[in-house]
Design an enzyme around this catalytic site. Sequence first.
Site, PDB file in Angstrom:
ATOM      1  N   LYS A  22      10.288   2.324  -8.067  1.00  0.00           N
ATOM      2  CA  LYS A  22      10.040   1.007  -8.677  1.00  0.00           C
ATOM      3  C   LYS A  22       9.450   1.196 -10.074  1.00  0.00           C
ATOM      4  O   LYS A  22       8.878   2.261 -10.377  1.00  0.00           O
ATOM      5  CB  LYS A  22       9.090   0.149  -7.842  1.00  0.00           C
ATOM      6  CG  LYS A  22       7.694   0.758  -7.559  1.00  0.00           C
ATOM      7  CD  LYS A  22       6.635   0.548  -8.614  1.00  0.00           C
ATOM      8  CE  LYS A  22       5.283   1.164  -8.217  1.00  0.00           C
ATOM      9  NZ  LYS A  22       4.359   1.364  -9.321  1.00  0.00           N
ATOM     10  N   GLY A 112       7.103   6.840  -5.684  1.00  0.00           N
ATOM     11  CA  GLY A 112       7.982   7.739  -4.917  1.00  0.00           C
ATOM     12  C   GLY A 112       7.507   7.983  -3.487  1.00  0.00           C
ATOM     13  O   GLY A 112       8.272   7.813  -2.539  1.00  0.00           O
ATOM     14  N   SER A 114       5.393   6.222  -1.757  1.00  0.00           N
ATOM     15  CA  SER A 114       5.372   4.939  -1.039  1.00  0.00           C
ATOM     16  C   SER A 114       6.780   4.559  -0.591  1.00  0.00           C
ATOM     17  O   SER A 114       6.969   4.035   0.510  1.00  0.00           O
ATOM     18  CB  SER A 114       4.821   3.829  -1.942  1.00  0.00           C
ATOM     19  OG  SER A 114       3.512   4.141  -2.356  1.00  0.00           O
ATOM     20  N   ASP A 147       1.467  -0.065  -2.301  1.00  0.00           N
ATOM     21  CA  ASP A 147       2.835  -0.307  -2.773  1.00  0.00           C
ATOM     22  C   ASP A 147       3.875  -0.232  -1.656  1.00  0.00           C
ATOM     23  O   ASP A 147       5.033  -0.592  -1.858  1.00  0.00           O
ATOM     24  CB  ASP A 147       3.232   0.733  -3.831  1.00  0.00           C
ATOM     25  CG  ASP A 147       2.504   0.537  -5.146  1.00  0.00           C
ATOM     26  OD1 ASP A 147       1.875  -0.527  -5.333  1.00  0.00           O
ATOM     27  OD2 ASP A 147       2.574   1.449  -5.996  1.00  0.00           O
TER      28      ASP A 147
HETATM   29  O1  C5P Z   1      -3.284   1.960  -1.888  1.00  0.00           O
HETATM   30  P1  C5P Z   1      -3.122   3.305  -2.502  1.00  0.00           P
HETATM   31  O2  C5P Z   1      -3.604   4.401  -1.601  1.00  0.00           O
HETATM   32  O3  C5P Z   1      -1.760   3.561  -3.033  1.00  0.00           O
HETATM   33  O4  C5P Z   1      -4.077   3.313  -3.794  1.00  0.00           O
HETATM   34  C1  C5P Z   1      -4.458   4.509  -4.428  1.00  0.00           C
HETATM   35  C2  C5P Z   1      -5.744   4.268  -5.216  1.00  0.00           C
HETATM   36  O5  C5P Z   1      -5.485   3.376  -6.304  1.00  0.00           O
HETATM   37  C3  C5P Z   1      -6.829   3.586  -4.412  1.00  0.00           C
HETATM   38  O6  C5P Z   1      -7.634   4.512  -3.745  1.00  0.00           O
HETATM   39  C4  C5P Z   1      -7.622   2.838  -5.478  1.00  0.00           C
HETATM   40  O7  C5P Z   1      -8.501   3.728  -6.120  1.00  0.00           O
HETATM   41  C5  C5P Z   1      -6.553   2.471  -6.498  1.00  0.00           C
HETATM   42  N1  C5P Z   1      -6.053   1.084  -6.346  1.00  0.00           N
HETATM   43  C6  C5P Z   1      -6.870   0.017  -6.697  1.00  0.00           C
HETATM   44  N2  C5P Z   1      -6.398  -1.263  -6.589  1.00  0.00           N
HETATM   45  C7  C5P Z   1      -5.148  -1.502  -6.160  1.00  0.00           C
HETATM   46  C8  C5P Z   1      -4.299  -0.428  -5.792  1.00  0.00           C
HETATM   47  C9  C5P Z   1      -4.777   0.851  -5.912  1.00  0.00           C
HETATM   48  O8  C5P Z   1      -8.026   0.213  -7.105  1.00  0.00           O
HETATM   49  N3  C5P Z   1      -4.712  -2.768  -6.072  1.00  0.00           N
END
Ligand code: C5P
Length: 298
Positions: A22, A112, A114, A147
């Site tokens: 994406k 990728g 995700s 994501d």
């Molecule tokens: O959800 P995911 O594990 O992909 O997110 C990775 C990191 O990105 C999270 O640990 C956080 O630090 C940050 N993040 C965030 N706010 C979001 C998405 C991601 O702070 N909406």
Amino acid sequence: MQINRCADIMSSSLRHYSAYAKINLGLRILGRREDGYHELETIFQQISVRDVLTVAAQPDGIVVGCSDPAIPVDEGNLAWRAAALLRQRAGVTRGCNIQIQKNIPVGAGLGGGSSDAATTLMALNRIWELHWPLPQLMPLAAELGSDVPFFLLGGSALGRGRGEILTPLQIPQEWWGVLLYPNLPISTRWVYENATFNLTKSLKNSKFYSLTSFAERLSDWDLHLANDLEPVVFNRYPHLMELVEGFRRKGAFYARMSGSGSALFGLFLDKSDALNALAGTRQEHTTFLFHPIAPREE
Ligand code: C5P
């Protein structure tokens, strides 16, 4: 035992699944949440750059393989975690074998890992004959990462909350993109931790407009869409801003960083202009020509 296992892989529906990347056409940070995540609004667009997953059932265990030896193949791999989560929640006793042909750059803001996880959920839903509808898979996807739910939906969507509250969008698809990965993996967590945002009255930061107002007209994108994570990455790596400017000089009607970076993209109305921009990129960068991808049909 080993022979039986091989036979099972061969006789089950061994299939190839595309896990598309994406880009974020726009990304606004609305605030920091108590759970440490950021409240955001983003326009996701799935693109034709893809990993290919070959998935099969096997009697037991979860086995992941990847064409890129730098990528973990145990619980450090999001596809492995997706398989383990679905297996546990659905009470499945069989196992699976997932082979990932990795093409989407890692640490690039292209989703990728995700996309591999979402594709794994969908593939195993079929292979393990669970027949779970999309709303039942969505919470598992959200548990795996912010994501991941988008990749179950695909196409174009507005993401709110952590990015997991989704509304499908109809946006123009008549363009070509050039993707440039500067071979600079960036930690999403680092970018969000360093994001500064101020809820001023400027249009860009106003809580009272939604990115959707500007999604429908290509001429609005450059005027009104932005990525609030760009300043964090561009302050640290100023040459990336130059690369985005380079796309604009080559005729891109819109150019940005995707997500938390470091991948950059330029969008062009004419394929020939996109090809020209692609030809002008430097060899040390990883580049792709791409087009938008429509939502999944199943
Ligand atoms: O959800 P995911 O594990 O992909 O997110 C990775 C990191 O990105 C999270 O640990 C956080 O630090 C940050 N993040 C965030 N706010 C979001 C998405 C991601 O702070 N909406």
